[in-house]
Scaffold this motif. Structure first.
Motif, PDB file in Angstrom:
ATOM      1  N   VAL A   1      38.072  29.265 -16.893  1.00 14.84           N
ATOM      2  CA  VAL A   1      37.996  30.194 -15.764  1.00 14.84           C
ATOM      3  C   VAL A   1      37.716  31.583 -16.321  1.00 14.84           C
ATOM      4  CG1 VAL A   1      39.176  31.155 -13.759  1.00 14.84           C
ATOM      5  CG2 VAL A   1      39.702  28.822 -14.510  1.00 14.84           C
ATOM      6  N   THR A   2      36.757  32.278 -15.731  1.00  7.88           N
ATOM      7  CA  THR A   2      36.503  33.666 -16.117  1.00  7.88           C
ATOM      8  C   THR A   2      36.855  34.582 -14.957  1.00  7.88           C
ATOM      9  OG1 THR A   2      34.173  33.535 -15.461  1.00  7.88           O
ATOM     10  CG2 THR A   2      34.689  33.035 -17.745  1.00  7.88           C
ATOM     11  N   PHE A   3      37.211  35.821 -15.290  1.00  8.03           N
ATOM     12  CA  PHE A   3      37.665  36.766 -14.276  1.00  8.03           C
ATOM     13  C   PHE A   3      37.350  38.186 -14.720  1.00  8.03           C
ATOM     14  CE2 PHE A   3      41.154  34.709 -16.666  1.00  8.03           C
ATOM     15  CZ  PHE A   3      41.502  35.729 -17.535  1.00  8.03           C
ATOM     16  N   ARG A   4      37.555  39.123 -13.808  1.00 11.99           N
ATOM     17  CA  ARG A   4      37.366  40.526 -14.162  1.00 11.99           C
ATOM     18  C   ARG A   4      38.316  40.881 -15.306  1.00 11.99           C
ATOM     19  NH1 ARG A   4      35.276  44.663 -11.089  1.00 11.99           N
ATOM     20  NH2 ARG A   4      35.530  43.489  -9.146  1.00 11.99           N
TER      21      ARG A   4
ATOM     22  N   LEU B   1      38.361  36.355  -9.685  1.00  9.02           N
ATOM     23  CA  LEU B   1      37.697  35.282 -10.409  1.00  9.02           C
ATOM     24  C   LEU B   1      36.189  35.302 -10.215  1.00  9.02           C
ATOM     25  CD1 LEU B   1      40.294  32.599  -9.340  1.00  9.02           C
ATOM     26  CD2 LEU B   1      40.347  34.081 -11.336  1.00  9.02           C
ATOM     27  N   SER B   2      35.471  35.078 -11.316  1.00 13.64           N
ATOM     28  CA  SER B   2      34.013  35.086 -11.265  1.00 13.64           C
ATOM     29  C   SER B   2      33.395  33.710 -11.502  1.00 13.64           C
ATOM     30  CB  SER B   2      33.448  36.068 -12.304  1.00 13.64           C
ATOM     31  OG  SER B   2      33.862  35.707 -13.607  1.00 13.64           O
ATOM     32  N   ARG B   3      34.118  32.814 -12.164  1.00 13.18           N
ATOM     33  CA  ARG B   3      33.535  31.504 -12.465  1.00 13.18           C
ATOM     34  C   ARG B   3      34.622  30.505 -12.815  1.00 13.18           C
ATOM     35  NH1 ARG B   3      29.844  31.179 -17.713  1.00 13.18           N
ATOM     36  NH2 ARG B   3      31.920  31.493 -18.599  1.00 13.18           N
ATOM     37  N   ILE B   4      34.388  29.262 -12.450  1.00 10.65           N
ATOM     38  CA  ILE B   4      35.221  28.150 -12.893  1.00 10.65           C
ATOM     39  C   ILE B   4      34.293  27.074 -13.427  1.00 10.65           C
ATOM     40  CG2 ILE B   4      35.280  27.229 -10.536  1.00 10.65           C
ATOM     41  CD1 ILE B   4      37.930  25.909 -11.211  1.00 10.65           C
ATOM     42  N   GLY B   5      34.707  26.408 -14.499  1.00  7.43           N
ATOM     43  CA  GLY B   5      33.855  25.374 -15.072  1.00  7.43           C
ATOM     44  C   GLY B   5      34.669  24.250 -15.671  1.00  7.43           C
TER      45      GLY B   5
END
Length: 218
Positions: free
Chosen positions: A12-15, A110-114
């Motif tokens: 998970v990516t985030f600010r 949150l900007s992305r989940i993978g």
């Protein structure tokens, strides 16, 4: 030979939130000692290095990496493990331990989940896969490509540009081939909370993509 799942990764990516790195000790303590999903036996090593903090199991290959703008959890399957059970266990650990301890506690945007499924395959499986995506006669043993598509909200709702990105990667080590399916969802604009991500829909889409990959290999 059937495709053999060797690892599952959820990221998970985030600010950026640099305060996370100041709180790494408290986060790791809670995950290891106040959680039913991880333990000091599962992660016996801890490594601190600059802007990356990591729980590790060097013997079995598991790790959890924490950055100022992301968290990555990798679980490696051991021999004779049930793949469906292992995938479910990974998702439960993310949902029940990592999400509340990291994402919810620090109110991250949150900007992305993978999720990445990595499998060991043989040459015959590779050839079947290549027939779908490459012209006849193309001889490649290692490659990487991606396919993007909009999500339903990205199509139907004004001001939302969410989309899926699927990355396929093949590598070779002697007679052994490894293929990974990296299924990602990008959020445009950022999601203010994990709940807004509707992760259940994401996991369902990812499992369908994984099932399709297995079908293309067999």
């Amino acid at each position: 030979m059937k495709p053999k799942l060797i690892s599952v990764i959820v990221g998970v990516t985030f600010r950026k939130a640099f305060r996370l790195l100041d709180c790494t000790g408290a986060i790791f303590d809670k995950l290891l000692y106040n959680s039913n999903y991880f333990s000091p036996q599962y992660f016996p090593q801890i490594e601190y290095g600059g802007f990356q903090k990591e729980l590790q199991n060097k013997a079995e290959g598991h790790y959890l990496r924490l950055f100022a703008d992301g968290v990555i959890y990798c679980h490696c399957l051991q021999k004779a493990n049930n793949e469906e059970t292992e995938i479910t266990t990974v998702i439960n650990r993310v949902e029940k331990a990592i999400v509340p301890t990291v994402l919810d506690t620090y109110e991250l945007e949150l900007s992305r989940i993978g999720i990445v499924y990595t499998l060991e395959i043989d040459k015959k499986m590779l050839d079947r896969f290549k027939k779908k995506y490459f012209k006849e006669g193309v001889d490649v043993l290692a490659f990487r490509f991606s396919i993007s598509s909009p999500t339903s909200p990205g199509i139907m709702k004004k001001g939302i540009e969410d989309y899926y990105n699927t990355i396929y990667t093949i590598s070779q080590d002697g007679d052994r081939f490894v293929i990974s399916l990296d299924f990602q969802e990008y959020f445009r604009p950022l999601k203010p909370s994990w709940r807004e991500c509707k992760a259940g829909d994401f996991y369902e889409s990812a499992r369908k993509a994984y099932a399709q990959l297995l079908k293309e290999l067999e």
